[in-house]
Motif scaffolding. Sequence first.
Motif, PDB file in Angstrom:
ATOM      1  N   GLU A  24       0.829  -1.206   0.000  1.00 49.34           N
ATOM      2  CA  GLU A  24       0.000   0.000   0.000  1.00 49.34           C
ATOM      3  C   GLU A  24       0.866   1.259   0.000  1.00 49.34           C
ATOM      4  N   THR A  25       1.900   1.255   0.824  1.00 49.96           N
ATOM      5  CA  THR A  25       2.758   2.436   0.926  1.00 49.96           C
ATOM      6  C   THR A  25       3.549   2.659  -0.355  1.00 49.96           C
ATOM      7  N   MET A  26       4.013   1.577  -0.980  1.00 51.12           N
ATOM      8  CA  MET A  26       4.698   1.721  -2.264  1.00 51.12           C
ATOM      9  C   MET A  26       3.745   2.289  -3.317  1.00 51.12           C
ATOM     10  N   GLY A  27       2.497   1.845  -3.285  1.00 50.81           N
ATOM     11  CA  GLY A  27       1.507   2.400  -4.207  1.00 50.81           C
ATOM     12  C   GLY A  27       1.324   3.890  -3.991  1.00 50.81           C
ATOM     13  N   TYR A  28       1.278   4.299  -2.732  1.00 50.76           N
ATOM     14  CA  TYR A  28       1.126   5.722  -2.413  1.00 50.76           C
ATOM     15  C   TYR A  28       2.321   6.524  -2.915  1.00 50.76           C
ATOM     16  N   LEU A  29       3.534   6.011  -2.698  1.00 51.53           N
ATOM     17  CA  LEU A  29       4.735   6.728  -3.135  1.00 51.53           C
ATOM     18  C   LEU A  29       4.768   6.884  -4.653  1.00 51.53           C
ATOM     19  N   GLU A  30       4.437   5.814  -5.374  1.00 52.07           N
ATOM     20  CA  GLU A  30       4.450   5.889  -6.838  1.00 52.07           C
ATOM     21  C   GLU A  30       3.341   6.802  -7.348  1.00 52.07           C
ATOM     22  N   PHE A  31       2.192   6.765  -6.688  1.00 52.81           N
ATOM     23  CA  PHE A  31       1.091   7.643  -7.085  1.00 52.81           C
ATOM     24  C   PHE A  31       1.479   9.103  -6.894  1.00 52.81           C
ATOM     25  N   ARG A  32       2.089   9.403  -5.767  1.00 50.65           N
ATOM     26  CA  ARG A  32       2.494  10.785  -5.494  1.00 50.65           C
ATOM     27  C   ARG A  32       3.579  11.244  -6.460  1.00 50.65           C
ATOM     28  N   ALA A  33       4.394  10.293  -6.931  1.00 48.86           N
ATOM     29  CA  ALA A  33       5.453  10.633  -7.885  1.00 48.86           C
ATOM     30  C   ALA A  33       4.927  10.740  -9.314  1.00 48.86           C
ATOM     31  N   GLU A  36      -2.684  -3.064  -6.801  1.00 46.10           N
ATOM     32  CA  GLU A  36      -3.312  -4.324  -7.204  1.00 46.10           C
ATOM     33  C   GLU A  36      -2.807  -5.477  -6.340  1.00 46.10           C
ATOM     34  N   GLN A  37      -1.495  -5.490  -6.077  1.00 49.43           N
ATOM     35  CA  GLN A  37      -0.953  -6.535  -5.213  1.00 49.43           C
ATOM     36  C   GLN A  37      -1.516  -6.423  -3.801  1.00 49.43           C
ATOM     37  N   ALA A  38      -1.676  -5.195  -3.312  1.00 51.04           N
ATOM     38  CA  ALA A  38      -2.258  -5.002  -1.981  1.00 51.04           C
ATOM     39  C   ALA A  38      -3.691  -5.516  -1.934  1.00 51.04           C
ATOM     40  N   VAL A  39      -4.456  -5.244  -2.992  1.00 47.17           N
ATOM     41  CA  VAL A  39      -5.844  -5.715  -3.060  1.00 47.17           C
ATOM     42  C   VAL A  39      -5.887  -7.236  -3.068  1.00 47.17           C
ATOM     43  N   LYS A  40      -4.990  -7.854  -3.822  1.00 49.55           N
ATOM     44  CA  LYS A  40      -4.945  -9.318  -3.868  1.00 49.55           C
ATOM     45  C   LYS A  40      -4.568  -9.909  -2.514  1.00 49.55           C
ATOM     46  N   LEU A  41      -3.852  -9.122  -1.709  1.00 50.10           N
ATOM     47  CA  LEU A  41      -3.487  -9.565  -0.357  1.00 50.10           C
ATOM     48  C   LEU A  41      -4.571  -9.214   0.659  1.00 50.10           C
ATOM     49  N   ASP A  42      -5.760  -8.854   0.161  1.00 50.75           N
ATOM     50  CA  ASP A  42      -6.922  -8.538   1.000  1.00 50.75           C
ATOM     51  C   ASP A  42      -6.687  -7.295   1.850  1.00 50.75           C
ATOM     52  N   SER A  43      -6.248  -6.235   1.192  1.00 52.61           N
ATOM     53  CA  SER A  43      -6.014  -4.969   1.881  1.00 52.61           C
ATOM     54  C   SER A  43      -7.281  -4.489   2.583  1.00 52.61           C
ATOM     55  N   GLN A  44      -7.114  -4.010   3.805  1.00 50.10           N
ATOM     56  CA  GLN A  44      -8.219  -3.437   4.569  1.00 50.10           C
ATOM     57  C   GLN A  44      -8.167  -1.910   4.552  1.00 50.10           C
ATOM     58  N   SER A  45      -7.422  -1.370   3.612  1.00 50.90           N
ATOM     59  CA  SER A  45      -7.350   0.080   3.440  1.00 50.90           C
ATOM     60  C   SER A  45      -8.352   0.507   2.378  1.00 50.90           C
ATOM     61  N   TYR A  46      -9.302   1.347   2.755  1.00 49.36           N
ATOM     62  CA  TYR A  46     -10.285   1.801   1.775  1.00 49.36           C
ATOM     63  C   TYR A  46      -9.624   2.619   0.676  1.00 49.36           C
ATOM     64  N   LEU A  47      -8.543   3.333   1.017  1.00 48.57           N
ATOM     65  CA  LEU A  47      -7.854   4.131   0.003  1.00 48.57           C
ATOM     66  C   LEU A  47      -7.131   3.245  -1.005  1.00 48.57           C
ATOM     67  N   ALA A  48      -6.534   2.163  -0.540  1.00 51.04           N
ATOM     68  CA  ALA A  48      -5.873   1.244  -1.469  1.00 51.04           C
ATOM     69  C   ALA A  48      -6.890   0.644  -2.435  1.00 51.04           C
ATOM     70  N   GLN A  49      -8.037   0.234  -1.907  1.00 51.39           N
ATOM     71  CA  GLN A  49      -9.087  -0.323  -2.757  1.00 51.39           C
ATOM     72  C   GLN A  49      -9.587   0.731  -3.749  1.00 51.39           C
ATOM     73  N   TYR A  50      -9.779   1.948  -3.261  1.00 47.45           N
ATOM     74  CA  TYR A  50     -10.299   3.032  -4.105  1.00 47.45           C
ATOM     75  C   TYR A  50      -9.304   3.420  -5.194  1.00 47.45           C
TER      76      TYR A  50
END
Length: 355
Positions: free
Chosen positions: A58-67, A78-92
């Motif tokens: 999730e954090t790597m996704g955030y860093l790449e998104f911000r960049a 996508e990898q976070a979602v496949k790992l059943d992320s409980q972060s609504y922002l990651a899913q969104y």
Amino acid sequence: MNKPLALDDASFSTQPISTVQADAYRADLLAYVQREKDARTLLEQILRDDPNNTLAHETMGYLEFRAGHLEQAQNWYEQAVKLDSQSYLAQYYYASMALSSGRPSAQLDRQIEDSLLKAIKLNPAFAGSYAQLAVFYAMRHKNLSQAHMLSLQAIQLEPANVHFRVYGARVLLEMERGSDALPVLQAALKLAKTPEEVSAVQNEMQALQYALSVMEHNRKQARDFREEMEAAKRDPAAEPHLRRQPSADGGTPEVETAQDQSEDSLTGPHHSASGIVRNVRCSPPAVIDADLVTGSKTITLHTRNFYKIQFSALGYTPAGDFQPCTELEGRQVKIEYIESATNKLNGLVAVELHK
């Protein structure tokens, strides 16, 4: 004098976490305080020790998104979602970027829908998930009543968000309620605060006016077609004639009609493609032209007699007789067509409607 609250240690619970997970929380904090280099270094170490660490993805996704590295961000989310992320922002964020990727497929659509539904469940107060799910349904031309309710929920949660009102207007247009969409955009224009927001709403209003004119043009063509066919039934000797139809804005259409296309243009190879149908144009007696917008290109389609098209539906039963001139616009479909050998017009053979 007020007494300080007494704290009961027994009312608190503790949960041990591993060193790797503690580092993942630390890396997440470093990312959000913009210590990107330190965060990346720590995340690389975490992912070496624990490749399935959800928070690290999730954090790597955030860093790449911000960049601004959207493709990489989508992959991490996508990898976070496949790992059943409980972060609504990651899913969104995953669903939003996947929807914008321009690579529609049944599997990806299920993932997008599931992620947005999960984001809503994880945080019912976050308006973005409702708005994005409404956009998704409108783009796929399905669950439009639900899409309308979702857009209303997003607007209720964030009344000042201009973009959510624009999305709501798009949903209404897909529902063929263009006259209701215009007041929504007018309200959005009053709320627009920046030049960019004003321009976005004004452009949307222009697009809506054009879409309404196209819809009226197509309805008129359908009426003219029915009248000519009825006249032909009454007087078989009076064969309906083909004529070039004006475009919705009154100009001459760029596409060719059946008079212009020779039979040898329909001798090429057969292909299939999936996408959304746009710019449907009909002319008597049964000519239809349309564009199929896929993820990577637009395919121009034509047939002299749409009664010969094999229509089918996947996953649902259409209500009543399907009228391609008025009901095909904006639909998610899979088609079979014959590649044109001489011009840009491809022969439309079959259409599978998707809900």
